[in-house]
Design a protein around this motif. Sequence first.
Motif, PDB file in Angstrom:
ATOM      1  N   LEU A 154       0.819  -1.216   0.000  1.00 35.41           N
ATOM      2  CA  LEU A 154       0.000   0.000   0.000  1.00 35.41           C
ATOM      3  C   LEU A 154       0.854   1.268   0.000  1.00 35.41           C
ATOM      4  CD1 LEU A 154      -2.686  -1.167   2.597  1.00 35.41           C
ATOM      5  CD2 LEU A 154      -3.000  -0.880   0.128  1.00 35.41           C
ATOM      6  N   ARG A 155       2.179   1.086  -0.128  1.00 32.34           N
ATOM      7  CA  ARG A 155       3.127   2.200  -0.161  1.00 32.34           C
ATOM      8  C   ARG A 155       3.069   3.039   1.119  1.00 32.34           C
ATOM      9  NH1 ARG A 155       2.615   4.198  -6.508  1.00 32.34           N
ATOM     10  NH2 ARG A 155       3.181   2.174  -7.423  1.00 32.34           N
ATOM     11  N   LEU A 156       2.983   2.335   2.233  1.00 34.02           N
ATOM     12  CA  LEU A 156       2.984   2.982   3.538  1.00 34.02           C
ATOM     13  C   LEU A 156       4.309   2.688   4.237  1.00 34.02           C
ATOM     14  CD1 LEU A 156      -0.578   1.927   4.750  1.00 34.02           C
ATOM     15  CD2 LEU A 156       0.077   4.104   3.710  1.00 34.02           C
ATOM     16  N   GLN A 157       4.818   3.663   4.976  1.00 34.51           N
ATOM     17  CA  GLN A 157       6.009   3.434   5.772  1.00 34.51           C
ATOM     18  C   GLN A 157       5.601   2.667   7.031  1.00 34.51           C
ATOM     19  OE1 GLN A 157       8.108   6.881   7.525  1.00 34.51           O
ATOM     20  NE2 GLN A 157       9.909   6.158   6.408  1.00 34.51           N
ATOM     21  N   VAL A 158       6.430   1.697   7.438  1.00 36.33           N
ATOM     22  CA  VAL A 158       6.099   0.854   8.583  1.00 36.33           C
ATOM     23  C   VAL A 158       7.109   1.085   9.708  1.00 36.33           C
ATOM     24  CG1 VAL A 158       5.709  -1.502   9.408  1.00 36.33           C
ATOM     25  CG2 VAL A 158       5.084  -0.869   7.059  1.00 36.33           C
ATOM     26  N   ILE A 159       6.586   1.322  10.902  1.00 37.57           N
ATOM     27  CA  ILE A 159       7.407   1.569  12.084  1.00 37.57           C
ATOM     28  C   ILE A 159       7.074   0.517  13.140  1.00 37.57           C
ATOM     29  CG2 ILE A 159       8.018   3.238  13.878  1.00 37.57           C
ATOM     30  CD1 ILE A 159       6.809   5.398  12.044  1.00 37.57           C
ATOM     31  N   ALA A 160       8.089  -0.055  13.746  1.00 37.96           N
ATOM     32  CA  ALA A 160       7.879  -1.017  14.834  1.00 37.96           C
ATOM     33  C   ALA A 160       8.012  -0.308  16.173  1.00 37.96           C
ATOM     34  CB  ALA A 160       8.894  -2.152  14.740  1.00 37.96           C
ATOM     35  N   GLU A 161       7.073  -0.565  17.076  1.00 37.29           N
ATOM     36  CA  GLU A 161       7.096   0.029  18.410  1.00 37.29           C
ATOM     37  C   GLU A 161       7.678  -0.955  19.425  1.00 37.29           C
ATOM     38  OE1 GLU A 161       3.393   2.907  18.887  1.00 37.29           O
ATOM     39  OE2 GLU A 161       2.720   0.869  18.482  1.00 37.29           O
ATOM     40  N   GLY A 162       8.261  -0.411  20.474  1.00 40.59           N
ATOM     41  CA  GLY A 162       8.686  -1.239  21.589  1.00 40.59           C
ATOM     42  C   GLY A 162       9.882  -2.131  21.320  1.00 40.59           C
ATOM     43  N   VAL A 163      10.782  -1.691  20.450  1.00 45.68           N
ATOM     44  CA  VAL A 163      11.979  -2.491  20.160  1.00 45.68           C
ATOM     45  C   VAL A 163      12.991  -2.303  21.293  1.00 45.68           C
ATOM     46  CG1 VAL A 163      13.866  -2.880  18.537  1.00 45.68           C
ATOM     47  CG2 VAL A 163      11.588  -2.268  17.682  1.00 45.68           C
ATOM     48  N   GLU A 164      13.364  -3.409  21.910  1.00 44.71           N
ATOM     49  CA  GLU A 164      14.234  -3.335  23.081  1.00 44.71           C
ATOM     50  C   GLU A 164      15.540  -4.109  22.928  1.00 44.71           C
ATOM     51  OE1 GLU A 164      12.011  -4.475  26.508  1.00 44.71           O
ATOM     52  OE2 GLU A 164      10.571  -2.826  26.326  1.00 44.71           O
ATOM     53  N   THR A 165      15.646  -4.984  21.927  1.00 42.44           N
ATOM     54  CA  THR A 165      16.853  -5.792  21.781  1.00 42.44           C
ATOM     55  C   THR A 165      17.380  -5.732  20.358  1.00 42.44           C
ATOM     56  OG1 THR A 165      15.730  -7.853  21.137  1.00 42.44           O
ATOM     57  CG2 THR A 165      15.934  -7.397  23.507  1.00 42.44           C
ATOM     58  N   GLU A 166      18.665  -6.014  20.219  1.00 39.88           N
ATOM     59  CA  GLU A 166      19.269  -6.066  18.884  1.00 39.88           C
ATOM     60  C   GLU A 166      18.650  -7.188  18.056  1.00 39.88           C
ATOM     61  OE1 GLU A 166      21.162  -4.251  17.186  1.00 39.88           O
ATOM     62  OE2 GLU A 166      22.082  -2.855  18.608  1.00 39.88           O
ATOM     63  N   ALA A 167      18.291  -8.294  18.705  1.00 36.24           N
ATOM     64  CA  ALA A 167      17.686  -9.412  17.991  1.00 36.24           C
ATOM     65  C   ALA A 167      16.342  -9.012  17.384  1.00 36.24           C
ATOM     66  CB  ALA A 167      17.502 -10.602  18.932  1.00 36.24           C
ATOM     67  N   GLN A 168      15.563  -8.222  18.130  1.00 39.76           N
ATOM     68  CA  GLN A 168      14.287  -7.731  17.593  1.00 39.76           C
ATOM     69  C   GLN A 168      14.536  -6.793  16.412  1.00 39.76           C
ATOM     70  OE1 GLN A 168      12.661  -5.923  21.106  1.00 39.76           O
ATOM     71  NE2 GLN A 168      11.667  -7.807  21.809  1.00 39.76           N
ATOM     72  N   ALA A 174      15.496  -7.326   8.708  1.00 37.34           N
ATOM     73  CA  ALA A 174      15.506  -8.375   7.697  1.00 37.34           C
ATOM     74  C   ALA A 174      14.141  -8.510   7.015  1.00 37.34           C
ATOM     75  CB  ALA A 174      15.917  -9.703   8.331  1.00 37.34           C
ATOM     76  N   ALA A 175      13.080  -8.201   7.768  1.00 48.63           N
ATOM     77  CA  ALA A 175      11.726  -8.299   7.212  1.00 48.63           C
ATOM     78  C   ALA A 175      11.366  -7.098   6.346  1.00 48.63           C
ATOM     79  CB  ALA A 175      10.710  -8.436   8.343  1.00 48.63           C
ATOM     80  N   GLY A 176      12.199  -6.047   6.387  1.00 45.24           N
ATOM     81  CA  GLY A 176      11.949  -4.875   5.557  1.00 45.24           C
ATOM     82  C   GLY A 176      11.269  -3.733   6.271  1.00 45.24           C
ATOM     83  N   CYS A 177      11.240  -3.777   7.623  1.00 49.52           N
ATOM     84  CA  CYS A 177      10.630  -2.683   8.379  1.00 49.52           C
ATOM     85  C   CYS A 177      11.445  -1.406   8.193  1.00 49.52           C
ATOM     86  CB  CYS A 177      10.560  -3.061   9.858  1.00 49.52           C
ATOM     87  SG  CYS A 177       9.558  -1.951  10.860  1.00 49.52           S
ATOM     88  N   ASP A 178      10.758  -0.289   8.012  1.00 48.66           N
ATOM     89  CA  ASP A 178      11.442   0.965   7.690  1.00 48.66           C
ATOM     90  C   ASP A 178      12.115   1.607   8.896  1.00 48.66           C
ATOM     91  OD1 ASP A 178      10.591   1.277   4.831  1.00 48.66           O
ATOM     92  OD2 ASP A 178       8.609   1.257   5.757  1.00 48.66           O
ATOM     93  N   LEU A 179      11.417   1.665  10.027  1.00 48.00           N
ATOM     94  CA  LEU A 179      11.918   2.381  11.200  1.00 48.00           C
ATOM     95  C   LEU A 179      11.542   1.628  12.464  1.00 48.00           C
ATOM     96  CD1 LEU A 179      10.731   5.975  10.190  1.00 48.00           C
ATOM     97  CD2 LEU A 179      13.083   5.146  10.122  1.00 48.00           C
TER      98      LEU A 179
END
Length: 206
Positions: A154-168, A174-179
């Motif tokens: 849908l040409r939307l930027q994707v941001i992940a919340e609550g990232v606390e570890t390098e593994a996350q 790797a999945a292509g998350c933008d921020l």
Amino acid sequence: EFIPVAEESGFIVALGDWVLRHAVAQAARWATAGLEMPVSVNVSALQFQQPGFVDGVAQALREAGLPARLLELELTESILVQDAQDAMLRLQALAQLGVKLAIDDFGTGYSSLAYLKRFPIGRLKIDRSFVSGLPAEESDVALVHAIIHMGQALRLQVIAEGVETEAQRECLRAAGCDLFQGFLYAPALDVPAFEARIGFAAPAGG
């Protein structure tokens, strides 16, 4: 515990207006000092539904002298389905102002491809409840991949919340998350601590 009580009492409207005005004013001070730092402000459903909400946003921008492109409003999914037609009109009016729009806590409410396609949304924020299980929980990995791929389609930027570890972070990258946002980068910071963190020094007298 505080936010639900504020929403039930209606105090969230006054509180949300105060937060919006202070955030806009701070962003304007940064811009004047030479730092164009966009600010993102959460908006409650009750606040969004107020008759003068869009005008209030426009007034806050005018009073502070902040370009609308430096303000992003984060909306919950429930806002978009309670009265879709009214929400559409309000979102279009905000988009015409130049304000950026994002869906917060995506995947926890009434996810619908229909509104993502119709409404002037620019970003999706993956809820922390899906991020916390990465990379060990296969179901969370699958859900996060699905949200990211949908956002890309849908040409939307994707941001992940609550990232606390390098593994996350690595799993999301790797999945292509933008921020990403979360404690891996920094806890909540006040203005002086934030400026120190990014190495910004306001001009003398600014």
